[in-house]
Scaffold this motif. Structure first.
Motif, PDB file in Angstrom:
ATOM      1  N   LEU A   4      -5.399  -6.785  -2.315  1.00  0.00           N
ATOM      2  CA  LEU A   4      -4.671  -6.988  -1.057  1.00  0.00           C
ATOM      3  C   LEU A   4      -3.607  -8.058  -1.257  1.00  0.00           C
ATOM      4  CD1 LEU A   4      -7.721  -7.047   1.365  1.00  0.00           C
ATOM      5  CD2 LEU A   4      -6.105  -5.171   1.012  1.00  0.00           C
ATOM      6  N   VAL A   5      -2.530  -7.940  -0.492  1.00  0.00           N
ATOM      7  CA  VAL A   5      -1.495  -8.976  -0.527  1.00  0.00           C
ATOM      8  C   VAL A   5      -2.006 -10.142   0.321  1.00  0.00           C
ATOM      9  CG1 VAL A   5       0.885  -9.521   0.089  1.00  0.00           C
ATOM     10  CG2 VAL A   5       0.314  -7.237  -0.753  1.00  0.00           C
ATOM     11  N   ALA A  16       0.840  -1.212   0.000  1.00  0.00           N
ATOM     12  CA  ALA A  16       0.000   0.000   0.000  1.00  0.00           C
ATOM     13  C   ALA A  16       0.868   1.253   0.000  1.00  0.00           C
ATOM     14  CB  ALA A  16      -0.934  -0.014   1.214  1.00  0.00           C
ATOM     15  N   ALA A  17       1.942   1.244   0.788  1.00  0.00           N
ATOM     16  CA  ALA A  17       2.834   2.406   0.867  1.00  0.00           C
ATOM     17  C   ALA A  17       3.572   2.588  -0.458  1.00  0.00           C
ATOM     18  CB  ALA A  17       3.825   2.225   2.011  1.00  0.00           C
ATOM     19  N   VAL A  23      -6.407   8.965  -3.752  1.00  0.00           N
ATOM     20  CA  VAL A  23      -6.541   8.077  -2.590  1.00  0.00           C
ATOM     21  C   VAL A  23      -6.279   6.647  -3.046  1.00  0.00           C
ATOM     22  CG1 VAL A  23      -8.170   7.090  -0.928  1.00  0.00           C
ATOM     23  CG2 VAL A  23      -8.145   9.561  -1.339  1.00  0.00           C
ATOM     24  N   THR A  24      -5.219   6.026  -2.506  1.00  0.00           N
ATOM     25  CA  THR A  24      -4.913   4.635  -2.838  1.00  0.00           C
ATOM     26  C   THR A  24      -5.107   3.813  -1.571  1.00  0.00           C
ATOM     27  OG1 THR A  24      -2.586   4.908  -2.258  1.00  0.00           O
ATOM     28  CG2 THR A  24      -3.186   5.361  -4.521  1.00  0.00           C
ATOM     29  N   ARG A  25      -5.718   2.644  -1.698  1.00  0.00           N
ATOM     30  CA  ARG A  25      -5.912   1.759  -0.544  1.00  0.00           C
ATOM     31  C   ARG A  25      -6.426   0.411  -1.017  1.00  0.00           C
ATOM     32  NH1 ARG A  25     -10.543   5.657   1.774  1.00  0.00           N
ATOM     33  NH2 ARG A  25     -12.182   5.179   0.306  1.00  0.00           N
ATOM     34  N   GLY A  26      -6.504  -0.531  -0.084  1.00  0.00           N
ATOM     35  CA  GLY A  26      -6.889  -1.891  -0.428  1.00  0.00           C
ATOM     36  C   GLY A  26      -8.333  -1.969  -0.916  1.00  0.00           C
ATOM     37  N   ASP A  27      -8.602  -2.942  -1.798  1.00  0.00           N
ATOM     38  CA  ASP A  27      -9.948  -2.995  -2.375  1.00  0.00           C
ATOM     39  C   ASP A  27     -10.996  -3.531  -1.401  1.00  0.00           C
ATOM     40  OD1 ASP A  27      -9.308  -5.671  -2.535  1.00  0.00           O
ATOM     41  OD2 ASP A  27      -9.163  -5.715  -4.728  1.00  0.00           O
TER      42      ASP A  27
END
Ligand code: GLU
Length: 286
Positions: free
Chosen positions: A239-240, A20-21, A207-211
């Motif tokens: 997501l990982v 994410a970072a 804005v970036t973030r997990g689905d």
């Protein structure tokens, strides 16, 4: 162009955080923008001071140091109070006095309870309380949570969209999360209210973030519109997961960045363990 990484300092960063970072830092770097760090620590009973430091150190070691000192949501409670006050003025929130047990009992008694992405939604019990009823609860010492009135809010904002770098153009469903809690009894705010307030305050454009948070964005667009904030662009990335396909959790300390680092892995080797960057990031040119 401003992106951010917004971890909760409730554990060590793991590979999911590193991804994410990386997405946020790399997108900003390629566009000649800024990458910011925000600690989402409103749930203060679960945060530990050493996790703030560890997160900053791990990010710097990975090569994702932010371009400005981090902010902490715990320093921002006045801003969240003001946002809630504005929503109260607009009459799109209402106090809810239900306990968790009462909500469960109400849902169990209904033949068809409204469903959200993660199970049954709040059935709206307190939406119709009269001012007198509300006063009686308050006089009896019951503290309310504040919920959005999804239908009233939808009527106020009209049709909304958001653009996602992977999912494309999305039409907002203002009722997707139902009458979600915007201010919890114990902490006076919520993830949704705080994230919308802070993304606007930090002038986040991407804005970036997990689905896993894609459903929340529907509510966030409604809140941004009600509060007069601009609409950012979004990128909800996968997501990982571990070898068994499960998303990583903070409790998997063995997979923390720190543990990998102590076992002798380099930042480059850690990056090689991450999924590739989404195309909209890897193809960005400043
Ligand atoms: N604090 C959230 C997390 O740890 C991120 C929320 C967001 O990026 O909007 O997953």
């Amino acid at each position: 162009m401003i992106t951010r990484f917004a971890p909760s300092p409730t554990g060590l960063l793991h590979l999911g955080h590193a991804y994410a970072a990386w997405v946020a830092a790399e997108w900003a770097r390629r566009a000649g923008g800024q990458f910011l760090l925000r600690f989402e620590d409103i749930d203060h009973t679960r945060v530990r001071e050493n996790f703030y430091t560890a997160a900053s150190e791990d990010l710097a070691w990975l090569g994702f140091a932010p371009d400005a000192p981090p902010i902490r949501q715990l320093d921002r409670s006045d801003a969240y109070d003001q946002a809630l006050a504005r929503l109260r003025e607009l009459r799109v929130v209402y106090p809810c006095f239900c306990t968790r047990k009462e909500i469960e009992a109400e849902i169990a008694s209904m033949s068809t309870a409204p469903q959200g992405p993660e199970g049954p939604l709040y059935p709206g019990t307190c939406r119709q309380l009269s001012p007198d009823d509300q006063q009686r609860f308050l006089a009896a010492g019951r503290e309310p949570t504040w919920r959005i009135d999804a239908h009233r809010a939808a009527a106020k904002v009209g049709r909304l969209h958001f653009h996602d770098g992977l999912h494309g153009e999305m039409q907002v469903d203002p009722s997707l999360l139902g009458d979600a809690v915007l201010a919890r009894r114990d902490i006076g705010t919520s993830y949704h209210l705080a994230v919308v307030t802070d993304d606007a305050w930090q002038k986040i454009t991407h804005v970036t973030r997990g689905d896993d948070l894609l459903p929340s964005t529907h509510l966030h667009r409604v809140l941004q519109t009600l509060l007069g904030h601009p609409a950012p662009l979004y990128l909800h990335h996968p997501l990982v997961t571990d070898a068994a396909g499960r998303r990583l959790a903070k409790r998997d300390d063995a997979r923390s960045i720190r543990a990998y680092r102590e076992s002798g892995l380099s930042p480059t080797e850690i990056r090689a363990m991450l999924p590739p960057l989404p195309l909209c990031v890897s193809e960005t040119r400043a």
